[in-house]
Design an enzyme around this catalytic site. Structure first.
Site, PDB file in Angstrom:
ATOM      1  NE  ARG A 173      33.627  39.882  37.815  1.00 57.18           N
ATOM      2  CZ  ARG A 173      34.175  40.780  38.621  1.00 57.18           C
ATOM      3  NH1 ARG A 173      35.422  40.604  39.038  1.00 57.18           N
ATOM      4  NH2 ARG A 173      33.514  41.849  38.998  1.00 57.18           N
ATOM      5  CE  LYS A 209      39.390  47.556  43.027  1.00 56.87           C
ATOM      6  NZ  LYS A 209      38.783  47.944  41.741  1.00 56.87           N
ATOM      7  NE  ARG A 229      37.461  41.236  34.797  1.00 56.85           N
ATOM      8  CZ  ARG A 229      37.390  41.885  35.948  1.00 56.85           C
ATOM      9  NH1 ARG A 229      38.495  42.356  36.518  1.00 56.85           N
ATOM     10  NH2 ARG A 229      36.226  42.111  36.514  1.00 56.85           N
ATOM     11  NE  ARG A 242      33.480  48.058  44.609  1.00 54.06           N
ATOM     12  CZ  ARG A 242      34.064  46.955  44.144  1.00 54.06           C
ATOM     13  NH1 ARG A 242      34.673  46.131  44.943  1.00 54.06           N
ATOM     14  NH2 ARG A 242      34.049  46.717  42.863  1.00 54.06           N
ATOM     15  NE  ARG A 250      31.729  45.785  37.794  1.00 54.66           N
ATOM     16  CZ  ARG A 250      32.600  45.000  37.165  1.00 54.66           C
ATOM     17  NH1 ARG A 250      32.312  44.512  35.967  1.00 54.66           N
ATOM     18  NH2 ARG A 250      33.736  44.698  37.723  1.00 54.66           N
TER      19      ARG A 250
HETATM   20  P1  AMP Z   1      34.679  43.287  42.129  1.00 54.19           P
HETATM   21  O1  AMP Z   1      34.998  41.848  41.940  1.00 54.19           O
HETATM   22  O2  AMP Z   1      35.523  43.956  43.156  1.00 54.19           O
HETATM   23  O3  AMP Z   1      34.614  44.037  40.826  1.00 54.19           O
HETATM   24  O4  AMP Z   1      33.181  43.335  42.730  1.00 54.19           O
HETATM   25  C1  AMP Z   1      32.091  42.790  42.029  1.00 54.19           C
HETATM   26  C2  AMP Z   1      30.794  43.270  42.652  1.00 54.19           C
HETATM   27  O5  AMP Z   1      30.697  42.827  44.003  1.00 54.19           O
HETATM   28  C3  AMP Z   1      30.614  44.779  42.719  1.00 54.19           C
HETATM   29  O6  AMP Z   1      30.136  45.333  41.513  1.00 54.19           O
HETATM   30  C4  AMP Z   1      29.594  44.892  43.853  1.00 54.19           C
HETATM   31  O7  AMP Z   1      28.305  44.528  43.424  1.00 54.19           O
HETATM   32  C5  AMP Z   1      30.070  43.814  44.808  1.00 54.19           C
HETATM   33  N1  AMP Z   1      31.064  44.321  45.784  1.00 54.19           N
HETATM   34  C6  AMP Z   1      32.360  43.945  45.890  1.00 54.19           C
HETATM   35  N2  AMP Z   1      32.965  44.591  46.909  1.00 54.19           N
HETATM   36  C7  AMP Z   1      32.015  45.405  47.440  1.00 54.19           C
HETATM   37  C8  AMP Z   1      32.010  46.337  48.508  1.00 54.19           C
HETATM   38  N3  AMP Z   1      33.112  46.588  49.229  1.00 54.19           N
HETATM   39  N4  AMP Z   1      30.854  46.997  48.774  1.00 54.19           N
HETATM   40  C9  AMP Z   1      29.734  46.762  48.077  1.00 54.19           C
HETATM   41  N5  AMP Z   1      29.661  45.916  47.053  1.00 54.19           N
HETATM   42  C10 AMP Z   1      30.792  45.221  46.735  1.00 54.19           C
END
Ligand code: AMP
Length: 213
Positions: free
Chosen positions: A160, A13, A127, A88, A171
């Site tokens: 990360r 994404k 990554r 999400r 996740r």
């Molecule tokens: P990402 O960078 O999209 O993989 O997000 C990293 C982390 O941020 C996720 O594992 C969640 O802990 C948090 N996060 C990101 N977007 C959301 C969302 N829309 N709702 C809840 N937690 C989020």
């Protein structure tokens, strides 16, 4: 154009939403990036969300919804945006619809990127992300020209905190339980389109572009 990219963590994404940003000249909004910035800037929001993120759990809906509400009011969002990592949960999607309806707008397109869990594990654990520009690399699938250094900007590459195997598993579990139901939510609205998320970055981008009008 208001576009949502759905898909499990590691489905691409982030990469694809940046390509869409550049093609359509609209901002790319990643709630994960916004939350990580809040954590590193040690804001009040950052203090509340760090622990959830480190464990691979979703951050509580109300915190993310307030954050995105504020971001979507910025002027650069007037002509649309591509959302990466939001919504999400079904509640987030309902709130987004309400938010948009209150100003006579709506989500236009939703593209779900499909990748199997085995491939996701390989992608995420290898990554590496740039601290400065968020560009993404992979130790073996997309190595930088110089180890540990970002090709486009020269920034430092890091892993990360949530890209380790144990956190990736949690996740993925969160995704199955809380995010995958969004496919049905948008299917019922007639907006869901699916694209195979494996193959080359350019091929995946072509697939997405052929789906969005
Ligand atoms: P990402 O960078 O999209 O993989 O997000 C990293 C982390 O941020 C996720 O594992 C969640 O802990 C948090 N996060 C990101 N977007 C959301 C969302 N829309 N709702 C809840 N937690 C989020």
């Amino acid at each position: 154009m208001r576009l949502i990219l759905l898909g499990p963590p590691g489905s691409g994404k982030g990469t694809q939403s940046v390509l869409l940003r550049d093609k359509f000249n609209i901002p790319q909004i990643s709630t994960g990036d916004l939350l990580r910035s809040a954590v590193s800037a040690q804001t009040a929001l950052g203090a509340k969300v760090g622990e959830y993120m480190d464990k691979g759990h979703l951050v509580p809906d109300e915190l993310v919804i307030d954050m995105i509400k504020e971001r979507l009011q910025d002027e650069d969002c007037n002509n649309g945006y591509v959302l990466d990592g939001f919504p999400r949960t079904v509640l987030q999607a309902e709130k987004l619809d309400e938010m948009l309806a209150s100003v006579g707008e709506k989500v236009d397109e939703v593209v779900d990127l499909e990748v199997n869990p085995e491939e996701i594990l390989i992608r995420l654990t290898g990554r590496r992300t740039c601290r400065d520009c968020n560009a993404m690399f992979h130790l073996t699938l997309k190595p930088p020209k110089q180890s540990g250094i970002c090709d486009p900007c020269g920034g430092e590459l890091y892993q990360r905190a949530d890209d380790n195997e144990q956190t990736v598993m949690s996740r993925l579990e969160e995704y199955e339980n809380k995010t995958a139901p969004l496919k049905e939510f948008y299917r019922k609205q007639g907006k869901l389109k699916s694209a195979k998320g494996s193959g080359s970055m350019d091929d995946i981008f072509d697939r997405i572009c052929s789906l969005v009008s």
